[in-house]
Design a protein around this motif. Structure first.
Motif, PDB file in Angstrom:
ATOM      1  N   GLY A  80       0.818  -1.204   0.000  1.00 26.39           N
ATOM      2  CA  GLY A  80       0.000   0.000   0.000  1.00 26.39           C
ATOM      3  C   GLY A  80       0.851   1.252   0.000  1.00 26.39           C
ATOM      4  O   GLY A  80       2.081   1.207  -0.025  1.00 26.39           O
ATOM      5  N   ASP A  81       0.150   2.370   0.051  1.00 23.93           N
ATOM      6  CA  ASP A  81       0.790   3.660  -0.109  1.00 23.93           C
ATOM      7  C   ASP A  81       0.734   4.400   1.222  1.00 23.93           C
ATOM      8  O   ASP A  81      -0.246   5.042   1.556  1.00 23.93           O
ATOM      9  N   PHE A  82       1.783   4.250   1.996  1.00 22.66           N
ATOM     10  CA  PHE A  82       1.776   4.854   3.331  1.00 22.66           C
ATOM     11  C   PHE A  82       2.211   6.309   3.282  1.00 22.66           C
ATOM     12  O   PHE A  82       3.031   6.682   2.456  1.00 22.66           O
ATOM     13  N   THR A  83       1.663   7.097   4.178  1.00 22.53           N
ATOM     14  CA  THR A  83       2.163   8.457   4.341  1.00 22.53           C
ATOM     15  C   THR A  83       2.981   8.515   5.623  1.00 22.53           C
ATOM     16  O   THR A  83       2.659   7.875   6.618  1.00 22.53           O
ATOM     17  N   THR A  84       4.073   9.298   5.553  1.00 22.84           N
ATOM     18  CA  THR A  84       4.983   9.354   6.687  1.00 22.84           C
ATOM     19  C   THR A  84       5.362  10.791   6.996  1.00 22.84           C
ATOM     20  O   THR A  84       5.520  11.603   6.092  1.00 22.84           O
ATOM     21  N   ASP A  85       5.481  11.076   8.288  1.00 22.79           N
ATOM     22  CA  ASP A  85       6.033  12.357   8.727  1.00 22.79           C
ATOM     23  C   ASP A  85       7.387  12.093   9.346  1.00 22.79           C
ATOM     24  O   ASP A  85       7.581  11.076  10.003  1.00 22.79           O
ATOM     25  N   VAL A  86       8.320  13.015   9.115  1.00 22.17           N
ATOM     26  CA  VAL A  86       9.634  12.889   9.737  1.00 22.17           C
ATOM     27  C   VAL A  86       9.753  13.984  10.786  1.00 22.17           C
ATOM     28  O   VAL A  86       9.635  15.163  10.468  1.00 22.17           O
ATOM     29  N   PHE A  87       9.921  13.587  12.027  1.00 22.13           N
ATOM     30  CA  PHE A  87      10.129  14.560  13.105  1.00 22.13           C
ATOM     31  C   PHE A  87      11.626  14.655  13.374  1.00 22.13           C
ATOM     32  O   PHE A  87      12.254  13.672  13.757  1.00 22.13           O
ATOM     33  N   VAL A  88      12.182  15.833  13.171  1.00 20.42           N
ATOM     34  CA  VAL A  88      13.584  16.054  13.517  1.00 20.42           C
ATOM     35  C   VAL A  88      13.594  16.748  14.869  1.00 20.42           C
ATOM     36  O   VAL A  88      13.163  17.892  14.992  1.00 20.42           O
ATOM     37  N   THR A  89      14.035  16.031  15.874  1.00 18.58           N
ATOM     38  CA  THR A  89      13.994  16.592  17.221  1.00 18.58           C
ATOM     39  C   THR A  89      15.334  17.216  17.574  1.00 18.58           C
ATOM     40  O   THR A  89      16.393  16.674  17.247  1.00 18.58           O
ATOM     41  N   THR A  90      15.280  18.363  18.214  1.00 22.00           N
ATOM     42  CA  THR A  90      16.517  19.057  18.568  1.00 22.00           C
ATOM     43  C   THR A  90      16.330  19.773  19.886  1.00 22.00           C
ATOM     44  O   THR A  90      15.211  20.127  20.276  1.00 22.00           O
ATOM     45  N   HIS A  91      17.438  19.945  20.569  1.00 28.19           N
ATOM     46  CA  HIS A  91      17.386  20.687  21.823  1.00 28.19           C
ATOM     47  C   HIS A  91      18.278  21.923  21.729  1.00 28.19           C
ATOM     48  O   HIS A  91      17.799  23.040  21.744  1.00 28.19           O
ATOM     49  N   ASP A  92      19.578  21.685  21.560  1.00 29.69           N
ATOM     50  CA  ASP A  92      20.460  22.841  21.461  1.00 29.69           C
ATOM     51  C   ASP A  92      21.557  22.626  20.416  1.00 29.69           C
ATOM     52  O   ASP A  92      22.589  23.293  20.445  1.00 29.69           O
ATOM     53  N   GLU A  93      21.318  21.689  19.503  1.00 33.61           N
ATOM     54  CA  GLU A  93      22.327  21.442  18.478  1.00 33.61           C
ATOM     55  C   GLU A  93      22.453  22.662  17.573  1.00 33.61           C
ATOM     56  O   GLU A  93      21.481  23.381  17.352  1.00 33.61           O
ATOM     57  N   PRO A  94      23.673  22.895  17.023  1.00 35.61           N
ATOM     58  CA  PRO A  94      23.851  24.012  16.098  1.00 35.61           C
ATOM     59  C   PRO A  94      22.906  23.876  14.906  1.00 35.61           C
ATOM     60  O   PRO A  94      22.534  22.759  14.518  1.00 35.61           O
ATOM     61  N   LEU A  95      22.542  25.016  14.341  1.00 35.44           N
ATOM     62  CA  LEU A  95      21.587  25.028  13.237  1.00 35.44           C
ATOM     63  C   LEU A  95      22.016  24.132  12.085  1.00 35.44           C
ATOM     64  O   LEU A  95      21.200  23.436  11.479  1.00 35.44           O
ATOM     65  N   ASP A  96      23.329  24.163  11.752  1.00 34.35           N
ATOM     66  CA  ASP A  96      23.769  23.382  10.593  1.00 34.35           C
ATOM     67  C   ASP A  96      23.635  21.884  10.860  1.00 34.35           C
ATOM     68  O   ASP A  96      23.387  21.107   9.932  1.00 34.35           O
ATOM     69  N   VAL A  97      23.761  21.489  12.114  1.00 36.87           N
ATOM     70  CA  VAL A  97      23.572  20.072  12.445  1.00 36.87           C
ATOM     71  C   VAL A  97      22.104  19.678  12.240  1.00 36.87           C
ATOM     72  O   VAL A  97      21.803  18.642  11.645  1.00 36.87           O
ATOM     73  N   VAL A  98      21.217  20.547  12.692  1.00 39.96           N
ATOM     74  CA  VAL A  98      19.789  20.283  12.521  1.00 39.96           C
ATOM     75  C   VAL A  98      19.451  20.213  11.038  1.00 39.96           C
ATOM     76  O   VAL A  98      18.783  19.284  10.572  1.00 39.96           O
ATOM     77  N   MET A  99      19.959  21.209  10.290  1.00 42.91           N
ATOM     78  CA  MET A  99      19.601  21.286   8.878  1.00 42.91           C
ATOM     79  C   MET A  99      20.233  20.153   8.070  1.00 42.91           C
ATOM     80  O   MET A  99      19.696  19.749   7.038  1.00 42.91           O
ATOM     81  N   ALA A 100      21.366  19.635   8.538  1.00 46.61           N
ATOM     82  CA  ALA A 100      21.971  18.489   7.852  1.00 46.61           C
ATOM     83  C   ALA A 100      21.025  17.294   7.927  1.00 46.61           C
ATOM     84  O   ALA A 100      20.821  16.570   6.946  1.00 46.61           O
ATOM     85  N   LEU A 181      12.790   4.221   4.825  1.00 51.79           N
ATOM     86  CA  LEU A 181      11.357   3.898   4.913  1.00 51.79           C
ATOM     87  C   LEU A 181      11.033   2.622   4.144  1.00 51.79           C
ATOM     88  O   LEU A 181      10.321   1.758   4.647  1.00 51.79           O
ATOM     89  N   GLU A 182      11.587   2.499   2.928  1.00 51.42           N
ATOM     90  CA  GLU A 182      11.333   1.277   2.160  1.00 51.42           C
ATOM     91  C   GLU A 182      11.791   0.044   2.933  1.00 51.42           C
ATOM     92  O   GLU A 182      11.184  -1.022   2.846  1.00 51.42           O
ATOM     93  N   SER A 183      12.877   0.205   3.699  1.00 52.18           N
ATOM     94  CA  SER A 183      13.446  -0.951   4.386  1.00 52.18           C
ATOM     95  C   SER A 183      12.673  -1.337   5.633  1.00 52.18           C
ATOM     96  O   SER A 183      12.852  -2.433   6.155  1.00 52.18           O
ATOM     97  N   THR A 184      11.873  -0.432   6.146  1.00 56.50           N
ATOM     98  CA  THR A 184      11.251  -0.727   7.441  1.00 56.50           C
ATOM     99  C   THR A 184       9.727  -0.733   7.411  1.00 56.50           C
ATOM    100  O   THR A 184       9.109  -1.392   8.245  1.00 56.50           O
ATOM    101  N   LEU A 185       9.128   0.018   6.489  1.00 52.76           N
ATOM    102  CA  LEU A 185       7.657   0.129   6.533  1.00 52.76           C
ATOM    103  C   LEU A 185       6.973  -1.219   6.337  1.00 52.76           C
ATOM    104  O   LEU A 185       5.844  -1.415   6.798  1.00 52.76           O
ATOM    105  N   GLY A 186       7.675  -2.171   5.675  1.00 54.17           N
ATOM    106  CA  GLY A 186       7.095  -3.487   5.469  1.00 54.17           C
ATOM    107  C   GLY A 186       6.714  -4.180   6.766  1.00 54.17           C
ATOM    108  O   GLY A 186       5.765  -4.966   6.812  1.00 54.17           O
ATOM    109  N   TYR A 187       7.439  -3.883   7.841  1.00 44.87           N
ATOM    110  CA  TYR A 187       7.099  -4.489   9.135  1.00 44.87           C
ATOM    111  C   TYR A 187       5.675  -4.134   9.542  1.00 44.87           C
ATOM    112  O   TYR A 187       5.002  -4.891  10.229  1.00 44.87           O
ATOM    113  N   PHE A 188       5.243  -2.950   9.112  1.00 44.34           N
ATOM    114  CA  PHE A 188       3.937  -2.478   9.553  1.00 44.34           C
ATOM    115  C   PHE A 188       2.789  -3.138   8.799  1.00 44.34           C
ATOM    116  O   PHE A 188       1.625  -2.843   9.072  1.00 44.34           O
TER     117      PHE A 188
END
Lengths: 645, 111
Positions: A80-100, A181-188
Motif C-alpha cells: 500500500g501507499d503509506f504516508t509518513t512524517d519525519v520529526f527532527v527533534t533538537t534541543h540545542d544542536e547548532p543550526l547546521d547540524v539540525v539542517m543536515a 522507509l522502504e526498508s522498514t515500513l514493510g514491518y507495519f
C-alpha cells in the motif's frame, strides 16, 4: 546487513552457555550465603554478598534476554501507499547540524513531510525552517501542559500538525539512509506492530572502549529484547505508528481521569469525616445529609475497585448525591405543606392557597438541583461535587513526571499489546560528536528516567505484559542499580588489603573453585553473543560510572517525592572536565594506596598469599575499569583544548 | 452560627434581617429566633431579605414555620425586599402566593 540465515533460532550453544553460567552462578552464590559470609565483619561481608547477589540476578536476567537472541531478516516491502512524517527533534544542536538532518530527511524515499520539533524554542531555527518551507514546532510551549510521560505527549503538537500514518523520529545529527522507509515500513504490514527501532551507529567509532563496547552491548541486548517483543524505543532512529501513539494518549487521558476521581474520593472521605466532627451530635439534619453523601462516596470507591467505567461511576455518584439532596428537600416541603395546612386551618388569610399547588414536581427538582441543593450549605460537600464534575469534564491534567521517557513509551505500548521490532541493519548514521559533556549528562538523564519508570510502573506488575516481557524490562532497569554494588566491589579489596578484614571466612580454593567457573562461563557467553568482539567494558560500565548511577538513583527517587521532573534535576549535578569523574579518581586513589599497602604486607610475610594475591588482582581490575571512564573524559578534555569537538 | 440582627420599630413590628445564605445551616437559627420573638410577645414580624443572597428549601421551611407561629399568635409574618435568587425560588414554588414581598421592611405592616 542481516545475513540470509538471520532469523534462525538462537544457537543451542548460546542456550547451553546461558544454562551453564546460571547453574555455576547459583552454585557459587548459594555457597556464599550458606557457608562463606564472615558475619563478624558483617559491615563489609553483607554489602559484598548483596552486591554479588545483585550481579548474579543481573547475569540471570541477561541470560533470559539472550535466550531468544534474534537477528531478523529483511522485512517484505510495504503493502500500500503509506504516508509518513519525519520529526527532527533538537534541543540545542547548532543550526547546521539540525539542517543536515533535515536535508538528509528530504532525500528519503516515499513522500513524507518534515517537521522540526525544537525543545530549545529558538527563533532563528524557526526562521530557517520557514525559509526552507519546513514545519516547525516548539514543544516547550505546551508539551508540559500535555502528557509528558508519553511520546504521544512529547510529540503531541507535532501529531496535531501532521497526519502521516507513520512517524520517523530523528534526533538532530542523525543522518538517515534514503531507503530507510522502504526498508522498514514493510514491518507495519502486521497491524500489531507499533514501532521499529533501528540501531544507533556512529560512522566514526567511539574512541574509547567504554563507549564503543557499551554501544555494542546495547545492540546485542536489543536483539535479545526483540526475541521477547520487548524492544525499547530509544527516542531516535525509529519509525512509529501514529495510531499506536494516539492510543497511548487516549490511555493516558483515561488514567489521568481515574487518578483525579480517586484523588477526589480520597479527599471526600476526609472532608466528610471532618465535617461530621464539626457538626457534632446536635444537628441531625446535617449529619443525615453527610451520611447520605458518605454512602455515595463509599459506593463510588467500591465501583472504582471493581474497575467499572469511570463515566458510570461519576454519573452514579452524582445521582446518589442528588437523591440525598432530594430527600432533604422533600422533608422540607412536607413540613412546609403541613405548616400551610395548619395556617389554612386557622382560617382567614386572604393569601391562603391550596397547599397542593405549592411546590410542584418541577419546583421540587429545581430545589434539589445542584445550584439550589440544601447540600450546598455544607461547603465541604459542594467542594466534593465540584471536583467530581472536574474529574468528569476536565481534560487530563497529568502530574509532571519524568521528562520524555521513551522507555515508558515502549513499555506502555507493550502493555497495550502492541508489537515492537528491532531492525538490525544500520539505517541511520550518527554524526554528532560523542562529546563527553553531552554524553555523560545524557546517560545520566536516561538512567534517571529509566529508574523513574521502574518506580512508577513496576514492570514486574505492569498489566498486559507477558512474564517474558516483564523480565526483559526488569533486566533493563536492574542494570541501573549497579552503582551501589560497585561500592562493595571497590571497598572489599581496599579494606582487606589495608586492614586485613575479610568479608568471607577464607579466600581459598573453596571460593575460587566455585567463582572462577562462573566467571569464565559468563565471559564465554558474552563473547559468543557479541560474536567474538569484546564487551567487558560495557558489562562493567556500571562500575566505571558508579557515581553517575548512584546520583541518578537518588535523583530519581527524590524527584519522585518532590514531584520535580528528571530533566530539571540532572543539569544541576553535571560537572565539567575531570570533575565529571571526581569520584572515580577518589576510588582509584584509594585502591592504589590499598594495593601498595597490600604489596608491602605481602612482602613482610602477611598471609594468606592466595587471599592477598587475589585481592591485588581484584583491586587492579577495579582500577582498570574505573580508568576507562577517566580516560574517556581525559581524551575529550584534551580534544576540546585543541579545539576539536 | 451567630444570630441575625433584629430591631423593633415604633409600631411594635419586629424586623429580622438574615444575611448571607439562608440554608440548612442558617435556617435553624432563623427558626429559633422567630420562635423567640413570638414567645417574647411580638406576633407581627418582618423578615428583611435584602441581605439574603440565597435561600434553599430549608430556608423556605423556616419562613413558613415562622408564618405559622405568628398566625397562631394572632399576628403575621411578612417578607421584604427579597433579592433576585429568593424571588426566583418563591415564584417557582408558588410560595409568592403565600408570602407577598413588600418593598420596604419598615412599611410592610403599613396597610
Amino acid at each position: 546487513m542481516p545475513s540470509p540465515d538471520a532469523d534462525a533460532p538462537t544457537s543451542p550453544w548460546v542456550r547451553l552457555l546461558i544454562v551453564l553460567s546460571a547453574l555455576a552462578g547459583i552454585n557459587y552464590l548459594a555457597w556464599r550465603w550458606i557457608d562463606s559470609v564472615n558475619w563478624s565483619a558483617w559491615w563489609i561481608a553483607v554489602p559484598l554478598v548483596l552486591a554479588e547477589t545483585y550481579s548474579l540476578v543481573g547475569t540471570l536476567l541477561f541470560g533470559v534476554t539472550m535466550w531468544r537472541l534474534r537477528r531478523r531478516p529483511a522485512p517484505p516491502g510495504p503493502v500500500g501507499d503509506f504516508t509518513t512524517d519525519v520529526f527532527v527533534t533538537t534541543h540545542d544542536e547548532p543550526l547546521d547540524v539540525v539542517m543536515a538532518t533535515v536535508e538528509a530527511a528530504r532525500r528519503i524515499g516515499p513522500r513524507h513531510r518534515i517537521l522540526i520539533v525544537d525543545d530549545g524554542d529558538r527563533p532563528e531555527l524557526s526562521a530557517t525552517a520557514a525559509a526552507e518551507g519546513i514545519g516547525y514546532f516548539t514543544r516547550s510551549q505546551d508539551w508540559r501542559s500535555t502528557l509528558p510521560h508519553t511520546a504521544a505527549g512529547r510529540f503531541r503538537g507535532g501529531l496535531m500538525r501532521t497526519d502521516g500514518e507513520f512517524i520517523l523520529v530523528l534526533n538532530a545529527g542523525q543522518i538517515p539512509e534514503t531507503r530507510i522507509l522502504e526498508s522498514t515500513l514493510g514491518y507495519f504490514n502486521d497491524p500489531q506492530v507499533a514501532f521499529v527501532q533501528t540501531p544507533h551507529h556512529h560512522d566514526v567509532p567511539f574512541a574509547d572502549p567504554l563507549q564503543r563496547q557499551s554501544a555494542r552491548l546495547d545492540r546485542v541486548l536489543q536483539q535479545g529484547q526483540d526475541g521477547w517483543n520487548a524492544v525499547t524505543f530509544d527516542g531516535t532512529n525509529a519509525i512509529l505508528r501514529r495510531e499506536a501513539l494516539m492510543h497511548l494518549e487516549v490511555d493516558a487521558y483515561v488514567r489521568a481521569v481515574e487518578r483525579d476521581v480517586k484523588r477526589t474520593l480520597a479527599a471526600a472521605d476526609t472532608i466528610i469525616r471532618r465535617a461530621k466532627k464539626t457538626a457534632g451530635q446536635g444537628d441531625l439534619v446535617i449529619r443525615t445529609a453527610l451520611d447520605g453523601v458518605g454512602l455515595a462516596v463509599d459506593n463510588a470507591w467500591r465501583a472504582v475497585d471493581r474497575g467499572l467505567p469511570l463515566g458510570d461511576i461519576t454519573y452514579r455518584f452524582r445521582e446518589q448525591v442528588d437523591a440525598a439532596s432530594r430527600s432533604l428537600v422533600e422533608a422540607d416541603v412536607t413540613t412546609i405543606r403541613a405548616d400551610l395546612d395548619a395556617i389554612a386551618a386557622l382560617g382567614g388569610g386572604a393569601e391562603s392557597v391550596m397547599t397542593a399547588a405549592i411546590v410542584d414536581d418541577a419546583a421540587l427538582d429545581a430545589l434539589a438541583s445542584r445550584d439550589w441543593s440544601p447540600l450546598g450549605a455544607l461547603e465541604s460537600i459542594s467542594t466534593i461535587i465540584r471536583s467530581i464534575d472536574l474529574a468528569d469534564d476536565d481534560v487530563a491534567k497529568p502530574t509532571p513526571s519524568a521528562a520524555a521517557e521513551d522507555l515508558a513509551t515502549s513499555l506502555r505500548l507493550h502493555m497495550q499489546g502492541w508489537t515492537s521490532i528491532h531492525h538490525p541493519e544500520v539505517l541511520v548514521h550518527g554524526t554528532a560528536t560523542d562529546d563527553v559533556h553531552t554524553v555523560f549528562p545524557g546517560r545520566l538523564r536516561l538512567a534517571q528516567s529509566t529508574i523513574q519508570v521502574l518506580l512508577q510502573h513496576n514492570p514486574l506488575l505492569a498489566k498486559g505484559l507477558g512474564v517474558d516481557q516483564r523480565l526483559v524490562y526488569f533486566a533493563t532497569m536492574w542494570r541501573l542499580f549497579a552503582g551501589f554494588a560497585a561500592l562493595a566491589y571497590i571497598a572489599a579489596p581496599a579494606i582487606f588489603l589495608t586492614v586485613g578484614v575479610m568479608p568471607v571466612h577464607a579466600y581459598d580454593w573453596d571460593l575460587f573453585g566455585r567463582l572462577i567457573p562462573f566467571l569464565i562461563l559468563t565471559q564465554a557467553l558474552f563473547l559468543v553473543v557479541a560474536r567474538g568482539r569484546p564487551t567487558w567494558c560495557g558489562q562493567y560500565a556500571g562500575l566505571a560510572v558508579f557515581p553517575m548511577l548512584i546520583t541518578a538513583c537518588v535523583a530519581a527517587v527524590s524527584s519522585m517525592w518532590s514531584g520535580r521532573t528528571a530533566s530539571t534535576v540532572a543539569p544541576a549535578i553535571v560537572r565539567r572536565g575531570l570533575g565529571l569523574v571526581a569520584w572515580q579518581l577518589v576510588a582509584v586513589a584509594v585502591l592504589v594506596v590499598a594495593t601498595v599497602v597490600g604489596a608491602v604486607r605481602l612482602h613482610l610475610g602477611a598471609t594468606p598469599i592466595l587471599g592477598i594475591g587475589a585481592n591485588l588482582l581484584w583491586a587492579f581490575l577495579d582500577v582498570a575499569i574505573l580508568s576507562t571512564a577517566i580516560a574517556s573524559v581525559r581524551r575529550r578534555v584534551h580534544q576540546s583544548a585543541k579545539g576539536v569537538r | 452560627m451567630t444570630e441575625f440582627n433584629t430591631r423593633t420599630i415604633d409600631s411594635g413590628v419586629v424586623i429580622i434581617r438574615p444575611t448571607g445564605r439562608l440554608n440548612m445551616v442558617a435556617a435553624p437559627v432563623l427558626r429559633e429566633q422567630l420562635q423567640g420573638i413570638v414567645d417574647g410577645g411580638s406576633s407581627r414580624v418582618v423578615v428583611d431579605l435584602s441581605a439574603t443572597e440565597f435561600i434553599d428549601s430549608s430556608g423556605l421551611g423556616a419562613l413558613i414555620s415562622g408564618l405559622k407561629l405568628t398566625r397562631s399568635a394572632g399576628g403575621d409574618l411578612r417578607i421584604a425586599a427579597p433579592t433576585e435568587q429568593v424571588i426566583t425560588v418563591l415564584e417557582l414554588t408558588n410560595l409568592n402566593r403565600v408570602l407577598r414581598a413588600y418593598d420596604s421592611a419598615d412599611r410592610a405592616f403599613d396597610d
